[in-house]
Design a protein around this motif. Structure first.
Motif, PDB file in Angstrom:
ATOM      1  N   ILE A  10       0.837  -1.201   0.000  1.00  0.00           N
ATOM      2  CA  ILE A  10       0.000   0.000   0.000  1.00  0.00           C
ATOM      3  C   ILE A  10       0.868   1.246   0.000  1.00  0.00           C
ATOM      4  O   ILE A  10       0.570   2.225  -0.700  1.00  0.00           O
ATOM      5  N   GLU A  11       1.964   1.230   0.719  1.00  0.00           N
ATOM      6  CA  GLU A  11       2.894   2.372   0.696  1.00  0.00           C
ATOM      7  C   GLU A  11       3.479   2.566  -0.698  1.00  0.00           C
ATOM      8  O   GLU A  11       3.621   3.696  -1.161  1.00  0.00           O
ATOM      9  N   SER A  12       3.812   1.484  -1.383  1.00  0.00           N
ATOM     10  CA  SER A  12       4.320   1.577  -2.753  1.00  0.00           C
ATOM     11  C   SER A  12       3.257   2.152  -3.682  1.00  0.00           C
ATOM     12  O   SER A  12       3.558   2.971  -4.559  1.00  0.00           O
ATOM     13  N   MET A  13       2.022   1.731  -3.483  1.00  0.00           N
ATOM     14  CA  MET A  13       0.928   2.254  -4.303  1.00  0.00           C
ATOM     15  C   MET A  13       0.707   3.737  -4.022  1.00  0.00           C
ATOM     16  O   MET A  13       0.414   4.516  -4.939  1.00  0.00           O
ATOM     17  N   LYS A  14       0.868   4.149  -2.769  1.00  0.00           N
ATOM     18  CA  LYS A  14       0.737   5.572  -2.432  1.00  0.00           C
ATOM     19  C   LYS A  14       1.793   6.401  -3.152  1.00  0.00           C
ATOM     20  O   LYS A  14       1.520   7.520  -3.593  1.00  0.00           O
ATOM     21  N   ALA A  15       3.012   5.859  -3.287  1.00  0.00           N
ATOM     22  CA  ALA A  15       4.073   6.581  -3.990  1.00  0.00           C
ATOM     23  C   ALA A  15       3.700   6.780  -5.465  1.00  0.00           C
ATOM     24  O   ALA A  15       3.897   7.862  -6.025  1.00  0.00           O
ATOM     25  N   ALA A  16       3.158   5.740  -6.083  1.00  0.00           N
ATOM     26  CA  ALA A  16       2.689   5.865  -7.469  1.00  0.00           C
ATOM     27  C   ALA A  16       1.540   6.867  -7.547  1.00  0.00           C
ATOM     28  O   ALA A  16       1.459   7.674  -8.479  1.00  0.00           O
ATOM     29  N   TYR A  99       5.204   2.712 -10.709  1.00  0.00           N
ATOM     30  CA  TYR A  99       6.379   3.143  -9.967  1.00  0.00           C
ATOM     31  C   TYR A  99       6.799   2.023  -9.025  1.00  0.00           C
ATOM     32  O   TYR A  99       5.998   1.573  -8.199  1.00  0.00           O
ATOM     33  N   LYS A 100       8.024   1.559  -9.187  1.00  0.00           N
ATOM     34  CA  LYS A 100       8.575   0.477  -8.363  1.00  0.00           C
ATOM     35  C   LYS A 100       7.621  -0.723  -8.296  1.00  0.00           C
ATOM     36  O   LYS A 100       7.383  -1.302  -7.236  1.00  0.00           O
ATOM     37  N   GLY A 101       7.050  -1.047  -9.464  1.00  0.00           N
ATOM     38  CA  GLY A 101       6.235  -2.257  -9.576  1.00  0.00           C
ATOM     39  C   GLY A 101       4.757  -2.098  -9.304  1.00  0.00           C
ATOM     40  O   GLY A 101       4.008  -3.064  -9.432  1.00  0.00           O
TER      41      GLY A 101
END
Length: 194
Positions: A10-16, A99-101
């Motif tokens: 979820i943090e990775s998705m927030k970055a995207a 972004y990052k997958g």
């Protein structure tokens, strides 16, 4: 199959999503009479790539652009080109990046200069319908509660909802389960989980 996301995912998705939000800010600053939808596409693509991400839509199932630019009564998936926006138009810009997958995917409708009261009402009701749906994102509720809230809010004001297209899940793929219609169907959908 619905893929539940971990806190890290979820943090990775927030970055995207943050990159997509920055793109919408740039689009909002660029929208004016005379700008072409191709110019908006270039602005978004440049920012996505400068951010170390990839455009989610470019090349997806052969799609030739970074954004969808749908003007006035076009529903979605308008291909950017040399069409110049005019005073009084409304334009929906749908964009996303990987972004990052992990993907982001979000749309916003913009006024081009001064618009009619009815066009502004459409934007306002659409926004209210979206947030009515968001309020239904609660553990244990069924997916159809989101759909019902969107549909009821739109139809209570005399507008209708698009039935040919639906919202969707997102993650490592641009389109994931579940489908999220903006209308109630016979399918109640799963119960929502954390």
């Amino acid at each position: 199959m619905i893929i539940l996301k971990s806190a890290r995912e979820i943090e990775s998705m927030k970055a995207a999503g943050a990159i997509a939000a920055e793109c919408h800010k740039l689009v909002g600053e660029a929208i004016r009479p005379g700008v072409t939808t191709a110019e908006l596409d270039r602005i978004v693509r440049r920012h996505i790539e400068k951010s170390g991400a990839e455009p989610s839509f470019l090349g997806y199932m052969g799609y030739p652009a970074t954004i969808n630019a749908s003007v006035n009564d076009e529903v979605v998936h308008g291909i950017p080109g040399e069409r110049e926006l005019k005073e009084g138009d409304i334009v929906s810009i749908d964009l996303g990046c990987k972004y990052k997958g992990y993907h982001s995917d979000c749309a916003k409708t913009y006024a081009v200069g001064k618009i009619t009261p009815e066009a502004q009402r459409l934007i306002d009701v659409t926004k209210a319908s979206f947030f009515a749906g968001v309020k239904q994102f609660q553990q244990g509720k069924r997916l159809c509660s989101i759909s019902a809230a969107v549909q009821q809010t739109a139809e209570a004001t005399g507008f209708s909802v698009v039935r040919e297209l639906v919202g969707h899940g997102i993650g490592q793929k641009l389109h994931e389960e579940p489908n999220v219609p903006n209308f109630v169907s016979r399918y109640k959908g799963p119960r929502l989980e954390v």
